[in-house]
Design a protein around this motif. Sequence first.
Motif, mmCIF file in Angstrom:
data_model
loop_
_atom_site.group_PDB
_atom_site.id
_atom_site.type_symbol
_atom_site.label_atom_id
_atom_site.label_comp_id
_atom_site.label_asym_id
_atom_site.label_seq_id
_atom_site.Cartn_x
_atom_site.Cartn_y
_atom_site.Cartn_z
ATOM 1 N N THR A 341 22.400 84.578 -55.776
ATOM 2 C CA THR A 341 22.393 83.146 -55.256
ATOM 3 C C THR A 341 21.644 82.273 -56.482
ATOM 4 O OG1 THR A 341 20.243 83.590 -54.085
ATOM 5 C CG2 THR A 341 22.316 83.590 -52.804
ATOM 6 N N ALA A 342 21.462 82.816 -57.731
ATOM 7 C CA ALA A 342 20.997 81.754 -58.565
ATOM 8 C C ALA A 342 21.792 80.640 -58.814
ATOM 9 C CB ALA A 342 20.853 82.710 -59.888
ATOM 10 N N ALA A 343 23.049 80.690 -58.802
ATOM 11 C CA ALA A 343 23.990 79.531 -58.856
ATOM 12 C C ALA A 343 23.701 78.402 -57.923
ATOM 13 C CB ALA A 343 25.462 79.878 -58.944
ATOM 14 N N ASN A 344 23.131 78.760 -56.858
ATOM 15 C CA ASN A 344 22.733 77.757 -55.690
ATOM 16 C C ASN A 344 21.504 77.116 -55.962
ATOM 17 O OD1 ASN A 344 23.644 80.589 -54.276
ATOM 18 N ND2 ASN A 344 24.750 78.751 -53.524
ATOM 19 N N SER A 345 20.799 77.154 -57.137
ATOM 20 C CA SER A 345 19.430 76.644 -57.389
ATOM 21 C C SER A 345 19.841 75.220 -58.140
ATOM 22 C CB SER A 345 18.830 77.463 -58.623
ATOM 23 O OG SER A 345 17.760 76.687 -59.266
ATOM 24 N N ALA A 346 18.944 74.336 -58.027
ATOM 25 C CA ALA A 346 19.140 73.080 -58.512
ATOM 26 C C ALA A 346 19.149 73.105 -59.938
ATOM 27 C CB ALA A 346 18.184 71.959 -57.988
ATOM 28 N N ASP A 347 18.646 73.965 -60.681
ATOM 29 C CA ASP A 347 18.635 74.350 -62.221
ATOM 30 C C ASP A 347 20.021 74.684 -62.764
ATOM 31 O OD1 ASP A 347 18.104 75.088 -64.598
ATOM 32 O OD2 ASP A 347 16.613 76.355 -64.216
ATOM 33 N N GLU A 348 20.457 73.879 -63.783
ATOM 34 C CA GLU A 348 21.834 74.087 -63.963
ATOM 35 C C GLU A 348 22.047 75.279 -64.794
ATOM 36 O OE1 GLU A 348 24.545 72.311 -63.362
ATOM 37 O OE2 GLU A 348 23.808 70.904 -62.142
ATOM 38 N N ASP A 349 20.755 75.778 -65.515
ATOM 39 C CA ASP A 349 21.010 76.805 -66.385
ATOM 40 C C ASP A 349 20.480 78.296 -65.649
ATOM 41 O OD1 ASP A 349 21.226 75.508 -68.440
ATOM 42 O OD2 ASP A 349 18.991 74.952 -68.781
ATOM 43 N N ALA A 350 20.292 78.150 -64.259
ATOM 44 C CA ALA A 350 20.160 79.302 -63.329
ATOM 45 C C ALA A 350 20.800 80.385 -63.447
ATOM 46 C CB ALA A 350 19.583 78.802 -61.826
ATOM 47 N N PRO A 351 22.243 80.089 -63.411
ATOM 48 C CA PRO A 351 23.232 81.215 -63.365
ATOM 49 C C PRO A 351 23.306 82.209 -64.302
ATOM 50 C CG PRO A 351 24.454 79.181 -62.534
ATOM 51 C CD PRO A 351 23.012 78.779 -63.180
ATOM 52 N N ASN A 352 22.698 81.809 -65.472
ATOM 53 C CA ASN A 352 22.459 82.873 -66.553
ATOM 54 C C ASN A 352 21.147 83.254 -67.010
ATOM 55 O OD1 ASN A 352 25.328 82.646 -67.470
ATOM 56 N ND2 ASN A 352 24.769 80.805 -68.472
ATOM 57 N N LYS A 353 20.051 82.288 -66.148
ATOM 58 C CA LYS A 353 18.914 82.455 -66.503
ATOM 59 C C LYS A 353 18.271 83.950 -65.625
ATOM 60 C CE LYS A 353 14.545 79.840 -66.095
ATOM 61 N NZ LYS A 353 13.971 78.659 -65.672
ATOM 62 N N TYR A 354 18.667 84.248 -64.217
ATOM 63 C CA TYR A 354 18.304 84.987 -63.508
ATOM 64 C C TYR A 354 19.213 85.895 -63.231
ATOM 65 C CZ TYR A 354 14.853 81.066 -62.593
ATOM 66 O OH TYR A 354 13.997 80.218 -62.537
ATOM 67 N N SER A 355 19.532 87.121 -63.898
ATOM 68 C CA SER A 355 20.674 87.715 -63.848
ATOM 69 C C SER A 355 20.405 89.130 -63.209
ATOM 70 C CB SER A 355 21.535 87.509 -65.067
ATOM 71 O OG SER A 355 20.668 88.181 -66.241
ATOM 72 N N ASP A 356 19.687 89.882 -64.126
ATOM 73 C CA ASP A 356 19.416 91.366 -64.114
ATOM 74 C C ASP A 356 18.494 91.665 -62.863
ATOM 75 O OD1 ASP A 356 20.915 91.602 -66.343
ATOM 76 O OD2 ASP A 356 19.435 92.197 -67.659
ATOM 77 N N THR A 357 18.977 92.777 -61.973
ATOM 78 C CA THR A 357 18.218 93.687 -60.843
ATOM 79 C C THR A 357 18.251 95.016 -61.613
ATOM 80 O OG1 THR A 357 18.853 92.010 -59.307
ATOM 81 C CG2 THR A 357 17.979 94.265 -58.596
ATOM 82 N N ILE A 358 16.922 95.304 -61.577
ATOM 83 C CA ILE A 358 16.863 96.764 -62.004
ATOM 84 C C ILE A 358 16.374 97.654 -61.006
ATOM 85 C CG2 ILE A 358 15.490 98.189 -63.368
ATOM 86 C CD1 ILE A 358 15.605 96.027 -65.578
ATOM 87 N N ILE A 359 16.846 98.737 -60.593
ATOM 88 C CA ILE A 359 16.527 99.829 -59.548
ATOM 89 C C ILE A 359 16.086 101.103 -60.205
ATOM 90 C CG2 ILE A 359 17.056 101.022 -57.667
ATOM 91 C CD1 ILE A 359 19.134 99.024 -56.866
ATOM 92 N N ASN A 360 15.009 101.283 -60.489
ATOM 93 C CA ASN A 360 14.439 102.549 -61.088
ATOM 94 C C ASN A 360 13.669 103.596 -60.261
ATOM 95 O OD1 ASN A 360 13.720 103.733 -63.528
ATOM 96 N ND2 ASN A 360 11.740 102.846 -64.010
ATOM 97 N N HIS A 361 13.906 104.674 -60.272
ATOM 98 C CA HIS A 361 13.458 105.634 -59.481
ATOM 99 C C HIS A 361 13.765 105.483 -57.961
ATOM 100 C CE1 HIS A 361 11.373 108.356 -62.410
ATOM 101 N NE2 HIS A 361 10.946 107.286 -63.171
ATOM 102 N N ALA A 362 14.818 105.726 -57.709
ATOM 103 C CA ALA A 362 15.549 105.703 -56.200
ATOM 104 C C ALA A 362 15.789 107.060 -55.774
ATOM 105 C CB ALA A 362 16.441 104.627 -55.896
ATOM 106 N N THR A 363 15.690 107.332 -54.728
ATOM 107 C CA THR A 363 16.179 108.345 -53.974
ATOM 108 C C THR A 363 17.221 107.943 -52.890
ATOM 109 O OG1 THR A 363 14.383 109.951 -54.459
ATOM 110 C CG2 THR A 363 15.805 110.726 -52.693
ATOM 111 N N VAL A 364 18.139 108.110 -52.669
ATOM 112 C CA VAL A 364 19.455 107.734 -51.639
ATOM 113 C C VAL A 364 20.033 108.903 -50.992
ATOM 114 C CG1 VAL A 364 21.101 106.027 -50.862
ATOM 115 C CG2 VAL A 364 19.515 105.556 -52.929
ATOM 116 N N VAL A 365 19.401 109.227 -49.633
ATOM 117 C CA VAL A 365 20.122 110.343 -48.906
ATOM 118 C C VAL A 365 20.947 109.955 -48.054
ATOM 119 C CG1 VAL A 365 19.458 112.403 -47.934
ATOM 120 C CG2 VAL A 365 18.006 111.410 -49.800
#
Length: 576
Positions: A341-365
């Motif tokens: 939802t970064a593109a919904n920000s009022a900041d025109e640069d937000a779509p490229n500014k907030y991108s990566d989501t990192i998931i590190n050390h998960a166990t999914v069973v």
Amino acid sequence: MATQTQWLKLAVWILLISTVASIPCTLKSEGGACDEIWSSSGGAIFVDGNTKPEGYFVNQTICFEPDTYVGLWIEEVYGHPSNPTIFTNCGGQVVVSRTNGDPVAIGYSRYVHLTGTGSNEQYGILVNNAGNSQTFVNIRTDTSDIEVDHIEVDGTLAGNNGYAGVQINNYPYCGFDENFVQRNTILHDLYVHDVHGEGLYIGTSHWGAKETPNYNPGFSRDCDGTTFLFIEPDLIGVQVYNCIIERTGRDSIQVGGGVEGVFVTDNIMLDFGLAESSGHMGGLLLNPGTRGYFARNYVAQTLAEIKGKGVGLQLQGQGDTLIENIYIANAGNGIMPLRNTAANSADEDAPNKYSDTIINHATVVGSQAETIYMFCQLGYAENAIQIYNTLIVLESEDSVLSGANGNDFSCLQEFDSSVVVVNSLEEAKLGEDGCLKNDSPAINQGIDVLETDLYGVTRSSNDVGSVARCADIAATTVQPGTDIQPDTTEGISTSTSNNDSGTVSDSSDSEQTDIVDHSLDSEQEEGEEQEVDNIADKIDDTESATASNIDNSEEGDSYAHPIKVGLLCLGLGIVF
């Protein structure tokens, strides 16, 4: 005869309770901790700041006598950033039970701390009934800079029709100031169970200022015959830790609009979405606008009627997010990146500014459908979702990965060798704590692993998943009763109104930590810009950040961790 588990549960509770000392209902002028002592002979308590002079509640501790009340309402109370107003029980448990309306409500207030640490009970305030579709603890309407802790919300009372457990958000109203920011929202040591709606409902659900495909932000309200679409407020500074949420009709924990300084750590979420309302069956939800740090959270479906349903981790935030040491069991989908939802920000640069989501050390069973279901077409940049050091345990009907828009996986970075997929629990070789046996295929498959695991146990080798080797856990002694607070190196600060024993202390004898006003000056804005540019750099810092959350003994082999202790208190082990 009590089972071994029941005895263990009792023993742990005794140890926990021993760490919370009661404070008497005694005024400070008589050597106690209370500036005022309130009661209502079983009626309602209404603290109305309109009836007091300006500054009256600064640095005040208001105590409530133990009793059963039909309401506890606080309105227009203003503490100070360095001296918040403390509201606490004293001398015993306060019970709030109401059959119409919200039993506990706070509005038009700032710099307030509501705590149940004034008695020997682990949760000194119990809220056990609410009106039809009402919220048990409802904090709203221009309220900011608030801390709530050591409260139990119990929805099991016969005839109870209460809705959400704890709701703390500021939905716009006619005349609402759209420059309002909800700051420093701190919820910890809460036990919420058996409610019809959400467990913890933090922030709003429609953050943003722009419409994008399949998402319409804003909150619509009729004001004198004219419909207005209001922009929902940002949240700056959110801490949620040491909470247990179980058996909720809708989502367990959701955080919306958390644009800066969000930390959600060390929580247990069990059996969510029991009402089976589509779109409201999540364990941990990052609602639109939210980005931050989420660590050491345990999410599981344990009841037969809800196993294999719901979503363990749902992402609708802005990216710029780090999720570590999460255990997800028996959901319909383990992980669902639903939209960015970064593109919904009022900041025109937000779509490229907030991108990566990192998931590190998960166990999914044991996800009943897909372990990961992608919606790359809804605002995600290429390779924006990155997963490392993760163990995925399949069931017969389960698949690892699927996606909308013709299985579009463009936003998911290709797995490296640190993502281990096995076809069954037998193949995974997990111990009773979800730990890795020495012959598990997850052993020594990690890359740049975190030092500590879901329980705060130090990993002895480069293993994947959220839980360390069984041998590492066996070598670590659990010591319940130590208060663990989240690392807040990114600038959140909390009000410190408790002393080391967890009781309310006389402010004249104890030091307090300021709640910082996060109104950004130009220098802070530059720092924020630099902070969010590259979240991948945070991976390198997470070992020290995670380790700093654990209060280790001098020997380093004894710890108290809320996930481990919480599961013991509930009479549970890790759920497969």
